[in-house]
Design a protein around this motif. Structure first.
Motif, PDB file in Angstrom:
ATOM      1  N   GLU A   1      17.455  21.562  32.420  1.00 24.59           N
ATOM      2  CA  GLU A   1      17.122  21.418  33.836  1.00 24.59           C
ATOM      3  C   GLU A   1      15.617  21.238  33.985  1.00 24.59           C
ATOM      4  O   GLU A   1      14.829  22.042  33.490  1.00 24.59           O
TER       5      GLU A   1
ATOM      6  N   VAL B   1      12.506  18.494  36.316  1.00 20.32           N
ATOM      7  CA  VAL B   1      12.229  17.314  37.134  1.00 20.32           C
ATOM      8  C   VAL B   1      12.107  16.096  36.226  1.00 20.32           C
ATOM      9  O   VAL B   1      11.882  16.228  35.012  1.00 20.32           O
ATOM     10  N   PRO B   2      12.252  14.882  36.763  1.00 13.88           N
ATOM     11  CA  PRO B   2      12.171  13.671  35.928  1.00 13.88           C
ATOM     12  C   PRO B   2      10.788  13.504  35.305  1.00 13.88           C
ATOM     13  O   PRO B   2       9.780  13.982  35.817  1.00 13.88           O
TER      14      PRO B   2
ATOM     15  N   GLU C   1      21.423  13.197  34.054  1.00 14.40           N
ATOM     16  CA  GLU C   1      21.730  13.544  35.449  1.00 14.40           C
ATOM     17  C   GLU C   1      23.236  13.743  35.622  1.00 14.40           C
ATOM     18  O   GLU C   1      23.890  13.105  36.443  1.00 14.40           O
TER      19      GLU C   1
ATOM     20  N   THR D   1      21.334  16.642  31.313  1.00 17.06           N
ATOM     21  CA  THR D   1      20.160  16.932  32.131  1.00 17.06           C
ATOM     22  C   THR D   1      20.550  16.947  33.602  1.00 17.06           C
ATOM     23  O   THR D   1      21.503  16.285  34.021  1.00 17.06           O
TER      24      THR D   1
ATOM     25  N   ASN E   1      18.451  17.470  37.670  1.00 17.36           N
ATOM     26  CA  ASN E   1      17.228  17.657  38.443  1.00 17.36           C
ATOM     27  C   ASN E   1      17.433  18.831  39.397  1.00 17.36           C
ATOM     28  O   ASN E   1      18.341  18.792  40.230  1.00 17.36           O
TER      29      ASN E   1
END
Length: 319
Positions: free
Chosen positions: A44, A46-47, A109, A148, A150
């Motif tokens: 987890e 942010v991109p 994602e 993964t 976000n």
């Protein structure tokens, strides 16, 4: 494979990945420990923090096949598992394998796909096999799912089913790099090196897929004393009866904690597990397996804080 060789291969792999992936030591070590433990990882962050770069580099270092799937709202289960196609020439159905037939699968994602598509991973993550059209097909080993998500953007996403979340051995959190690491990242580009192409980084193969399987067998030799088994049981039991927790860990959490502790001990050159191994791994194994009471979450308390409280409340076994 002897246990003393496991630590050497682990350190070599960390060093080789570190040539491309700057910092993120907890993430790198966590993914390798999960690979050696036959577990999967939910990442987890942010991109733009290098999650895809890590998996791509890992596939080079351990000489494994790697495939990436971008999870989207229109993704179908057959887009992952594969499907049968009718051939007019021989009038038979032929199975076309999906991207899930690989060693390292990056589910990018994962929470952007609907539950129907996410459920295609349930059998894969637990039993390392795929059932399509009534026929079960085994996956090649080693097999590792790295998913993964976000944590900030929730529009157009679907919550992961609890049954699927529980199948991840670890949930690892990725944060922004400190200034020194960010300067090193920019230094690669300033010198004309693109980490995504691995050009100019001289990344070496450290081990083969067969050696990974040997490591997975070797870590089973690590000794776990009976009192440490009881220590793990006490921790898991407390998660189910802690006042700020509404749903505690499943038995799978305890199993994963024990297996991962064995692997961590072997990777650090020991043939026995210590309480510190268990305490260090507990947040990785449990943070996605406990649900806090809504009023506690509103106050800003997170799972890691509760896990630390639980660890402090359990008596540590002594030698």
């Amino acid at each position: 494979m002897q246990l003393d060789r496991v630590a050497g291969l682990f350190r070599q792999a960390v060093d080789e990945i570190g040539k491309v992936v700057v910092g993120q030591m907890e993430l790198v070590e966590g993914v390798l420990i999960a690979l050696f433990s036959e577990g999967s990882v939910l990442i987890e962050g942010v991109p733009g923090l290098g999650k895809t770069l890590l998996v791509n580099t890992l596939s080079k270092v351990v000489s494994c096949s790697f495939k990436r799937v971008q999870f989207t709202p229109d993704l179908m289960p057959s887009d992952l598992t594969g499907h049968s196609v009718y051939s007019l020439r021989d009038q038979l159905f032929h199975f076309t394998p999906g991207p899930i037939f690989t060693n390292l699968l990056l589910a990018d994602e994962i929470n952007r796909a609907p539950p129907k598509s996410q459920s295609a991973l349930l059998e894969v993550m637990e039993e390392r096999q795929v059932t399509v059209d009534g026929e079960t097909r085994k996956l090649s080993r080693p097999f590792l799912v790295l998913a993964t998500q976000n944590p900030l953007e929730h529009e157009g996403t679907y919550p992961l089913p609890e049954a699927q979340v529980d199948r991840f051995m670890f949930k690892l959190l990725v944060d922004y790099p400190p200034p020194a690491d960010e300067k090193a990242i920019l230094g690669h580009y300033a010198a004309g090196r693109n980490p995504h192409r691995h050009a100019g980084f001289d990344v070496q193969h450290v081990m083969t897929a067969e050696e990974v399987l040997e490591i997975q067998k070797a870590v089973a030799q690590v000794i776990v004393e009976e009192k440490l088994v009881g220590y793990i049981v006490d921790i898991i039991y407390r998660t189910r009866h802690w006042p700020t927790v509404s749903v505690g860990s499943s038995p799978r959490g305890g199993v994963n904690l024990l297996v991962a502790a064995r692997t961590m001990a072997a990777c650090r050159g020991r043939d026995f597990v210590t309480p510190d191994d268990i305490k260090e791994l507990a947040p990785w194994v449990l943070r996605h397996r406990i649900l806090l009471r809504p009023d506690i979450e509103i106050e800003g308390t997170g799972p890691d804080e509760v896990i630390r409280e639980i660890l402090d409340s359990v008596e540590v076994p002594r030698s």
